[in-house]
Design a protein around this motif. Structure first.
Motif, PDB file in Angstrom:
ATOM      1  N   SER A 109       0.736  -1.141  -0.011  1.00  0.00           N
ATOM      2  CA  SER A 109       0.144   0.076   0.133  1.00  0.00           C
ATOM      3  C   SER A 109       0.837   1.417  -0.041  1.00  0.00           C
ATOM      4  CB  SER A 109      -0.976  -0.092   1.034  1.00  0.00           C
ATOM      5  OG  SER A 109       0.009   0.409   2.280  1.00  0.00           O
ATOM      6  N   GLY A 110       2.182   1.221   0.451  1.00  0.00           N
ATOM      7  CA  GLY A 110       2.770   2.560   0.643  1.00  0.00           C
ATOM      8  C   GLY A 110       2.838   3.095   1.727  1.00  0.00           C
ATOM      9  N   ILE A 111       1.847   2.597   2.583  1.00  0.00           N
ATOM     10  CA  ILE A 111       1.819   3.438   3.850  1.00  0.00           C
ATOM     11  C   ILE A 111       2.899   3.895   4.640  1.00  0.00           C
ATOM     12  CG2 ILE A 111       0.969   1.513   5.336  1.00  0.00           C
ATOM     13  CD1 ILE A 111      -1.389   3.415   6.372  1.00  0.00           C
ATOM     14  N   ILE A 112       4.011   2.800   4.719  1.00  0.00           N
ATOM     15  CA  ILE A 112       5.046   3.006   5.384  1.00  0.00           C
ATOM     16  C   ILE A 112       6.321   3.556   4.609  1.00  0.00           C
ATOM     17  CG2 ILE A 112       4.644   1.270   7.297  1.00  0.00           C
ATOM     18  CD1 ILE A 112       6.943  -0.613   6.026  1.00  0.00           C
ATOM     19  N   GLY A 113       6.036   3.715   3.248  1.00  0.00           N
ATOM     20  CA  GLY A 113       7.062   4.157   2.342  1.00  0.00           C
ATOM     21  C   GLY A 113       7.956   3.201   1.863  1.00  0.00           C
ATOM     22  N   GLU A 114       9.159   3.203   1.451  1.00  0.00           N
ATOM     23  CA  GLU A 114      10.016   2.410   1.171  1.00  0.00           C
ATOM     24  C   GLU A 114      10.808   1.565   2.379  1.00  0.00           C
ATOM     25  OE1 GLU A 114      14.283   1.791  -1.532  1.00  0.00           O
ATOM     26  OE2 GLU A 114      13.269   3.731  -1.018  1.00  0.00           O
ATOM     27  N   ILE A 115      10.799   0.291   2.470  1.00  0.00           N
ATOM     28  CA  ILE A 115      11.510  -0.511   3.534  1.00  0.00           C
ATOM     29  C   ILE A 115      12.950  -0.051   3.444  1.00  0.00           C
ATOM     30  CG2 ILE A 115      12.212  -2.755   4.282  1.00  0.00           C
ATOM     31  CD1 ILE A 115       9.542  -4.053   2.988  1.00  0.00           C
ATOM     32  N   THR A 116      13.471   0.333   4.635  1.00  0.00           N
ATOM     33  CA  THR A 116      15.052   0.433   4.937  1.00  0.00           C
ATOM     34  C   THR A 116      15.577  -0.516   5.655  1.00  0.00           C
ATOM     35  OG1 THR A 116      14.232   1.961   6.888  1.00  0.00           O
ATOM     36  CG2 THR A 116      14.404   3.108   4.642  1.00  0.00           C
ATOM     37  N   SER A 117      14.928  -1.035   6.856  1.00  0.00           N
ATOM     38  CA  SER A 117      15.611  -2.140   7.368  1.00  0.00           C
ATOM     39  C   SER A 117      14.493  -3.038   8.194  1.00  0.00           C
ATOM     40  CB  SER A 117      16.545  -1.480   8.590  1.00  0.00           C
ATOM     41  OG  SER A 117      15.805  -0.973   9.737  1.00  0.00           O
ATOM     42  N   MET A 118      15.036  -4.141   8.808  1.00  0.00           N
ATOM     43  CA  MET A 118      14.004  -4.934   9.631  1.00  0.00           C
ATOM     44  C   MET A 118      14.944  -5.680  10.626  1.00  0.00           C
ATOM     45  SD  MET A 118      11.886  -7.152   6.687  1.00  0.00           S
ATOM     46  CE  MET A 118      11.090  -8.047   7.984  1.00  0.00           C
ATOM     47  N   SER A 119      14.163  -6.034  11.385  1.00  0.00           N
ATOM     48  CA  SER A 119      14.720  -6.907  12.594  1.00  0.00           C
ATOM     49  C   SER A 119      13.617  -7.854  12.943  1.00  0.00           C
ATOM     50  CB  SER A 119      15.188  -6.163  13.505  1.00  0.00           C
ATOM     51  OG  SER A 119      14.023  -5.271  14.472  1.00  0.00           O
ATOM     52  N   ALA A 120      14.196  -9.150  13.634  1.00  0.00           N
ATOM     53  CA  ALA A 120      13.111 -10.195  14.225  1.00  0.00           C
ATOM     54  C   ALA A 120      13.992 -10.802  15.493  1.00  0.00           C
ATOM     55  CB  ALA A 120      12.880 -10.878  13.197  1.00  0.00           C
ATOM     56  N   ASN A 121      13.300 -11.226  16.367  1.00  0.00           N
ATOM     57  CA  ASN A 121      13.757 -11.938  17.600  1.00  0.00           C
ATOM     58  C   ASN A 121      13.033 -13.248  17.774  1.00  0.00           C
ATOM     59  OD1 ASN A 121      13.844 -12.523  20.394  1.00  0.00           O
ATOM     60  ND2 ASN A 121      15.565 -11.235  20.429  1.00  0.00           N
ATOM     61  N   ARG A 128      10.794  -1.527   8.981  1.00  0.00           N
ATOM     62  CA  ARG A 128      11.079   0.049   9.167  1.00  0.00           C
ATOM     63  C   ARG A 128      10.888   0.686   7.899  1.00  0.00           C
ATOM     64  NH1 ARG A 128      14.914  -2.565  12.170  1.00  0.00           N
ATOM     65  NH2 ARG A 128      14.215  -2.587  14.421  1.00  0.00           N
ATOM     66  N   GLY A 129      10.228   1.725   7.743  1.00  0.00           N
ATOM     67  CA  GLY A 129      10.183   2.454   6.371  1.00  0.00           C
ATOM     68  C   GLY A 129      10.724   3.772   6.276  1.00  0.00           C
ATOM     69  N   THR A 130      10.532   4.470   5.253  1.00  0.00           N
ATOM     70  CA  THR A 130      10.870   5.972   5.299  1.00  0.00           C
ATOM     71  C   THR A 130       9.610   6.878   5.862  1.00  0.00           C
ATOM     72  OG1 THR A 130       9.913   5.889   3.029  1.00  0.00           O
ATOM     73  CG2 THR A 130      12.404   5.777   3.179  1.00  0.00           C
ATOM     74  N   ASN A 135       2.912   5.533  12.426  1.00  0.00           N
ATOM     75  CA  ASN A 135       3.422   6.659  11.433  1.00  0.00           C
ATOM     76  C   ASN A 135       4.595   7.040  12.053  1.00  0.00           C
ATOM     77  OD1 ASN A 135       2.562   8.313  13.500  1.00  0.00           O
ATOM     78  ND2 ASN A 135       0.700   9.025  12.419  1.00  0.00           N
ATOM     79  N   ARG A 136       5.035   8.237  11.139  1.00  0.00           N
ATOM     80  CA  ARG A 136       6.413   9.049  11.496  1.00  0.00           C
ATOM     81  C   ARG A 136       6.298   9.508  13.045  1.00  0.00           C
ATOM     82  NH1 ARG A 136       8.474  12.297   6.301  1.00  0.00           N
ATOM     83  NH2 ARG A 136      10.391  12.419   7.616  1.00  0.00           N
ATOM     84  N   SER A 137       4.943   9.797  13.434  1.00  0.00           N
ATOM     85  CA  SER A 137       5.030  10.431  14.890  1.00  0.00           C
ATOM     86  C   SER A 137       4.864   9.148  15.705  1.00  0.00           C
ATOM     87  CB  SER A 137       3.832  11.209  14.706  1.00  0.00           C
ATOM     88  OG  SER A 137       3.996  12.331  13.866  1.00  0.00           O
ATOM     89  N   TYR A 138       4.777   7.906  15.222  1.00  0.00           N
ATOM     90  CA  TYR A 138       4.740   6.665  16.255  1.00  0.00           C
ATOM     91  C   TYR A 138       3.384   6.507  16.834  1.00  0.00           C
ATOM     92  CZ  TYR A 138       9.939   6.834  16.071  1.00  0.00           C
ATOM     93  OH  TYR A 138      11.059   6.807  15.565  1.00  0.00           O
ATOM     94  N   GLU A 139       2.272   7.060  15.903  1.00  0.00           N
ATOM     95  CA  GLU A 139       1.079   6.843  16.178  1.00  0.00           C
ATOM     96  C   GLU A 139       0.334   5.688  15.507  1.00  0.00           C
ATOM     97  OE1 GLU A 139      -0.155  11.784  16.467  1.00  0.00           O
ATOM     98  OE2 GLU A 139       0.031  10.563  14.464  1.00  0.00           O
ATOM     99  N   THR A 140      -0.334   5.021  16.182  1.00  0.00           N
ATOM    100  CA  THR A 140      -0.968   3.660  15.499  1.00  0.00           C
ATOM    101  C   THR A 140      -1.820   4.281  14.517  1.00  0.00           C
ATOM    102  OG1 THR A 140      -0.497   2.370  17.524  1.00  0.00           O
ATOM    103  CG2 THR A 140      -2.422   1.801  15.864  1.00  0.00           C
TER     104      THR A 140
END
Length: 335
Positions: free
Chosen positions: A149-161, A248-250, A269-274
């Motif tokens: 959907s593009g809502i998080i922009g372009e993926i830049t990095s990921m992590s998983a544990n 994580r995205g742009t 979003n970029r403001s860390y709001e759900t």
């Protein structure tokens, strides 16, 4: 047209019990009614254990040896739920006897073994799939749709544990059983990042703490991709992990609680709001999706399920081989 598939379970441990529960629930569910039947269970050398398992799960047939199961023409598909070191040889054994196979993860202990399994699948025309439930679950499509959907922009990095204290489990600490965290739980965060991070891996940087027995207790791995993106993977059988997957995205973040069997997907979003918290469909056990894809592949004459094709299993096995190479870790069967 749907037809009945008789399933035999090889092994009678904890994971076998979950699959038995799954197939029994599927057989009573309108989505799979008349398509799958829990027909048999086989143990290596204990008819008493097999009969006890059969009584508990209302299974028609119990075998006290694998050969009895292989000789039964009514067995259509075998679910292999034995220790890692036996998976490849048993999958080949079952296909040589004319049985389709669903092999509990990891399908093999290394890429060489996995390649031999898939060569047998192509040779016989029988369906062979790796049972890593994360690949088959509806949550995978939900996450991919959010990314698309593009809502998080372009993926830049990921992590998983994924980490659990499991030192008391014999198979986890023994090198001769291909023990250690990587093949048992590390395979999940590796698959999680690999499902959603585009591009090929150009470089791996990994380190591990090995036990006195020589199994990986704790490890940290960074995958660097061709386009400069990165993914971090942490896994252990020593500590309590957060089980979290982060994309994580742009423009935002996707946070997945329990990366191997998502319980919640939250988009920030970029403001860390759900901004989105999509519902995850109810599961019977979570294993039903891999069984369903095997039934479809068998009915269509395909040698691999759609969600975990052979090439992807090979890619994961090759990555784990390279990770272990950096640690200097070989299993006894490889020496």
């Amino acid at each position: 047209m749907a037809f009945m598939t008789n399933v035999a379970i090889l092994g009678a441990g904890k994971i076998a019990r979950k699959m038995a529960e799954t197939i029994n629930l599927m057989s009573k569910d309108s989505r799979w009614e008349g398509q799958v039947n829990l027909y048999a269970v086989a143990t290596r050398d204990s008819i008493e254990r097999a009969e006890q398992f059969a009584r508990e799960f209302e299974i028609d047939v119990a075998y006290g040896s694998y050969q009895e199961m292989l000789d039964d023409p009514d067995v259509d598909m075998v679910y292999i739920a034995t220790p890692h070191t036996l998976h490849a040889s048993q999958a080949i054994m079952c296909m040589e006897a004319g049985k389709h196979v669903l092999v509990e993860k990891p399908l093999a202990i290394n890429a060489t073994q996995a390649q031999a399994v898939f060569e047998k699948s192509r040779e016989t025309g029988l369906t062979c799939g790796e049972a890593i439930w994360t690949r088959y679950e509806p949550s995978r499509r939900i996450i991919q749709d959010i990314i698309d959907s593009g809502i998080i922009g372009e993926i830049t990095s990921m992590s998983a544990n994924l980490s659990y204290p499991m030192m008391a489990k014999e198979r986890i600490i023994k090198p001769e059983l291909a023990g250690g965290a990587l093949l048992d739980v590390g395979i999940y965060p590796l698959n999680f990042v690999s499902m959603f991070m585009p591009g090929g891996v150009s470089r791996i940087v990994s380190s591990a703490r090995l036990s006195e027995q020589g199994t990986d207790e704790l490890s940290q791995t960074t995958l660097w991709y061709d386009d400069g993106k990165m993914a971090d993977i942490t896994t252990s059988y020593w500590e309590v992990g957060d089980r979290c997957g982060m994309i994580r995205g742009t423009e935002g973040i996707i946070r997945v609680e329990n990366a191997n069997n998502p319980e919640e997907i939250r988009v920030l979003n970029r403001s860390y709001e759900t901004i989105s918290n999509p519902e995850i469909p109810h599961q019977l056990t979570g294993f039903e999706y891999e069984v369903d894809e095997m039934l479809t592949a068998i009915s269509q004459g395909n040698v691999e399920p759609v969600s975990m094709p052979h090439d992807e299993t090979m890619r994961m096995m090759s990555l784990m081989d390279k990770i272990r190479e950096q640690w200097g870790l070989k299993y006894p069967d490889e020496m």
